[in-house]
Write a protein that holds these residues in place. Structure first.
Motif, mmCIF file in Angstrom:
data_model
loop_
_atom_site.group_PDB
_atom_site.id
_atom_site.type_symbol
_atom_site.label_atom_id
_atom_site.label_comp_id
_atom_site.label_asym_id
_atom_site.label_seq_id
_atom_site.Cartn_x
_atom_site.Cartn_y
_atom_site.Cartn_z
ATOM 1 N N LEU A 184 -9.479 -24.920 -16.860
ATOM 2 C CA LEU A 184 -8.228 -25.222 -16.146
ATOM 3 C C LEU A 184 -7.809 -24.022 -15.306
ATOM 4 O O LEU A 184 -8.039 -22.871 -15.654
ATOM 5 C CB LEU A 184 -7.122 -25.583 -17.135
ATOM 6 C CG LEU A 184 -7.357 -26.844 -17.969
ATOM 7 C CD1 LEU A 184 -6.154 -27.115 -18.855
ATOM 8 C CD2 LEU A 184 -7.650 -28.053 -17.085
ATOM 9 N N GLN A 185 -7.190 -24.327 -14.179
ATOM 10 C CA GLN A 185 -6.690 -23.310 -13.270
ATOM 11 C C GLN A 185 -5.588 -23.941 -12.412
ATOM 12 O O GLN A 185 -5.388 -25.168 -12.468
ATOM 13 C CB GLN A 185 -7.829 -22.761 -12.402
ATOM 14 C CG GLN A 185 -8.645 -23.834 -11.702
ATOM 15 C CD GLN A 185 -9.903 -23.273 -11.081
ATOM 16 O OE1 GLN A 185 -9.817 -22.534 -10.101
ATOM 17 N NE2 GLN A 185 -11.067 -23.600 -11.644
ATOM 18 N N PRO A 186 -4.863 -23.150 -11.628
ATOM 19 C CA PRO A 186 -3.770 -23.727 -10.841
ATOM 20 C C PRO A 186 -4.204 -24.890 -9.942
ATOM 21 O O PRO A 186 -3.436 -25.834 -9.738
ATOM 22 C CB PRO A 186 -3.271 -22.534 -10.018
ATOM 23 C CG PRO A 186 -3.580 -21.340 -10.860
ATOM 24 C CD PRO A 186 -4.889 -21.668 -11.525
ATOM 25 N N VAL A 201 -1.456 -27.921 -22.340
ATOM 26 C CA VAL A 201 -2.645 -27.400 -21.649
ATOM 27 C C VAL A 201 -2.804 -25.934 -22.024
ATOM 28 O O VAL A 201 -1.827 -25.234 -22.324
ATOM 29 C CB VAL A 201 -2.536 -27.550 -20.118
ATOM 30 C CG1 VAL A 201 -2.643 -29.010 -19.711
ATOM 31 C CG2 VAL A 201 -1.241 -26.947 -19.576
ATOM 32 N N ASP A 202 -4.048 -25.481 -22.004
ATOM 33 C CA ASP A 202 -4.400 -24.146 -22.482
ATOM 34 C C ASP A 202 -5.290 -23.489 -21.431
ATOM 35 O O ASP A 202 -6.301 -24.072 -21.022
ATOM 36 C CB ASP A 202 -5.133 -24.298 -23.819
ATOM 37 C CG ASP A 202 -5.458 -22.965 -24.484
ATOM 38 O OD1 ASP A 202 -5.231 -21.911 -23.870
ATOM 39 O OD2 ASP A 202 -5.966 -22.992 -25.617
ATOM 40 N N VAL A 203 -4.921 -22.305 -20.989
ATOM 41 C CA VAL A 203 -5.669 -21.630 -19.928
ATOM 42 C C VAL A 203 -5.947 -20.188 -20.316
ATOM 43 O O VAL A 203 -5.151 -19.556 -21.014
ATOM 44 C CB VAL A 203 -4.898 -21.684 -18.583
ATOM 45 C CG1 VAL A 203 -3.600 -20.882 -18.667
ATOM 46 C CG2 VAL A 203 -5.751 -21.212 -17.423
ATOM 47 N N SER A 204 -7.097 -19.682 -19.860
ATOM 48 C CA SER A 204 -7.407 -18.271 -20.060
ATOM 49 C C SER A 204 -8.009 -17.690 -18.780
ATOM 50 O O SER A 204 -7.310 -17.096 -17.975
ATOM 51 C CB SER A 204 -8.358 -18.074 -21.242
ATOM 52 O OG SER A 204 -8.557 -16.697 -21.485
ATOM 53 N N SER A 205 -9.306 -17.926 -18.560
ATOM 54 C CA SER A 205 -9.959 -17.322 -17.391
ATOM 55 C C SER A 205 -9.408 -17.857 -16.078
ATOM 56 O O SER A 205 -9.471 -17.171 -15.051
ATOM 57 C CB SER A 205 -11.475 -17.551 -17.451
ATOM 58 O OG SER A 205 -11.769 -18.935 -17.437
ATOM 59 N N GLY A 206 -8.836 -19.044 -16.096
ATOM 60 C CA GLY A 206 -8.317 -19.659 -14.861
ATOM 61 C C GLY A 206 -7.097 -18.971 -14.289
ATOM 62 O O GLY A 206 -6.671 -19.269 -13.160
ATOM 63 N N VAL A 207 -6.509 -18.036 -15.057
ATOM 64 C CA VAL A 207 -5.368 -17.274 -14.525
ATOM 65 C C VAL A 207 -5.700 -15.781 -14.520
ATOM 66 O O VAL A 207 -4.847 -14.928 -14.730
ATOM 67 C CB VAL A 207 -4.063 -17.542 -15.318
ATOM 68 C CG1 VAL A 207 -3.562 -18.952 -15.017
ATOM 69 C CG2 VAL A 207 -4.259 -17.359 -16.830
ATOM 70 N N GLU A 208 -6.977 -15.486 -14.295
ATOM 71 C CA GLU A 208 -7.427 -14.096 -14.227
ATOM 72 C C GLU A 208 -7.985 -13.770 -12.852
ATOM 73 O O GLU A 208 -8.479 -14.645 -12.133
ATOM 74 C CB GLU A 208 -8.515 -13.836 -15.275
ATOM 75 C CG GLU A 208 -8.017 -13.897 -16.711
ATOM 76 C CD GLU A 208 -9.105 -13.686 -17.744
ATOM 77 O OE1 GLU A 208 -8.755 -13.554 -18.928
ATOM 78 O OE2 GLU A 208 -10.306 -13.657 -17.381
ATOM 79 N N SER A 209 -7.917 -12.514 -12.496
ATOM 80 C CA SER A 209 -8.593 -11.970 -11.319
ATOM 81 C C SER A 209 -9.364 -10.741 -11.789
ATOM 82 O O SER A 209 -8.777 -9.852 -12.432
ATOM 83 C CB SER A 209 -7.590 -11.573 -10.243
ATOM 84 O OG SER A 209 -6.922 -12.700 -9.736
ATOM 85 N N GLU A 216 0.534 -13.636 -10.727
ATOM 86 C CA GLU A 216 0.764 -14.663 -9.705
ATOM 87 C C GLU A 216 0.053 -15.969 -10.052
ATOM 88 O O GLU A 216 0.600 -17.059 -9.876
ATOM 89 C CB GLU A 216 0.315 -14.161 -8.325
ATOM 90 C CG GLU A 216 1.157 -13.024 -7.785
ATOM 91 C CD GLU A 216 2.650 -13.360 -7.735
ATOM 92 O OE1 GLU A 216 2.990 -14.506 -7.372
ATOM 93 O OE2 GLU A 216 3.468 -12.481 -8.076
ATOM 94 N N LYS A 217 -1.162 -15.849 -10.585
ATOM 95 C CA LYS A 217 -1.888 -17.057 -10.990
ATOM 96 C C LYS A 217 -1.222 -17.721 -12.193
ATOM 97 O O LYS A 217 -1.159 -18.949 -12.288
ATOM 98 C CB LYS A 217 -3.356 -16.720 -11.313
ATOM 99 C CG LYS A 217 -4.195 -16.434 -10.081
ATOM 100 C CD LYS A 217 -5.657 -16.218 -10.457
ATOM 101 C CE LYS A 217 -6.509 -15.979 -9.219
ATOM 102 N NZ LYS A 217 -7.941 -15.771 -9.563
#
Length: 228
Positions: A184-186, A201-209, A216-217
């Motif tokens: 999942l990601q934005p 919903v569960d997110v990890s790598s999708g809000v990383e840079s 911001e993500k």
């Protein structure tokens, strides 16, 4: 509007946690399993203290992510870092989930790993255990994640979302909330929430840079979920 809960997983840094103060996040996850996002009990204790310092009625609950842990390991972690939720990402059976819940007085989230192109045989037998209802009363939520043969999750890849209704019908029948994770990601979470309406919903790598949490993500991800 905005009823879907949000879990952001893989937090490691106090400054990142501070930057999330005004985000409408319901759970933050700390990974104790083998992962590049792995934290120690000592690190988690500092992060949990930071959460407790938030003067916010809706502060996120802390979630510890484990894969087939020994009870002694859970004992040592909980003694230093009193988590609100223990998330079990391996092949833990219902009896183990019950024991964790009773021993620590926490919520227990159980993960089912779903293959990208269908459920593989090993997962399929585990699915039958879940649907046998043994887990009723032992878990507080079911979480679908994409199967990863190395880490057991956190792969950054989606699974076939067409499988979600199968699990939703089970979770609805038994009154157990269903989270969806995996890639999942934005850019895609709005579609998922609109189409399937999971509990969370569960997110990890999708809000990383560059392997680091990106405020911001994270902000964009939460906004996409909460505006639906």
């Amino acid at each position: 509007m905005g009823n879907t809960v949000v879990k952001i997983c893989g937090l490691q840094d106090v400054e990142v946690l501070k930057s999330m103060l005004n985000l409408s996040v319901d759970y933050v996850g700390f990974v104790f399993a083998n992962s590049r996002r792995q934290v120690t009990a000592e690190q988690a204790a500092v992060l949990i203290q930071q959460l407790k310092d938030w003067q916010n009625e809706t502060r996120p609950e802390s979630v510890g992510v484990f894969v087939n842990p020994e009870m002694e390991f859970l004992d040592s972690v909980m003694a230093q870092a009193p988590l609100d939720v223990i998330q079990l990402h391996g092949q833990e059976d219902a009896a183990f989930c019950h024991e964790v819940k009773d021993r620590f007085g926490v919520k227990v989230f159980k993960v089912i790993q779903v293959q990208g192109k269908g459920i593989e045989n090993r997962s399929n037998s585990f699915e039958q255990q879940i649907i046998s209802k043994e887990y009723v009363g032992a878990i507080d939520a079911l979480l679908l994640d994409t199967f990863d043969p190395i880490y057991g999750g956190g792969s950054g890849h989606t699974f076939s979302w067409e499988q979600i209704p199968h699990y939703q019908s089970w979770s609805k029948e038994l009154g157990i909330p269903l989270f969806v994770a995996g890639g999942l990601q934005p850019s895609n979470v709005g579609e998922l929430v609109t189409k399937y309406r999971p509990y969370g919903v569960d997110v990890s790598s999708g809000v990383e840079s560059n392997g680091m949490k990106d405020i911001e993500k994270m902000k964009e991800f939460v906004e996409r979920v909460k505006q639906i």
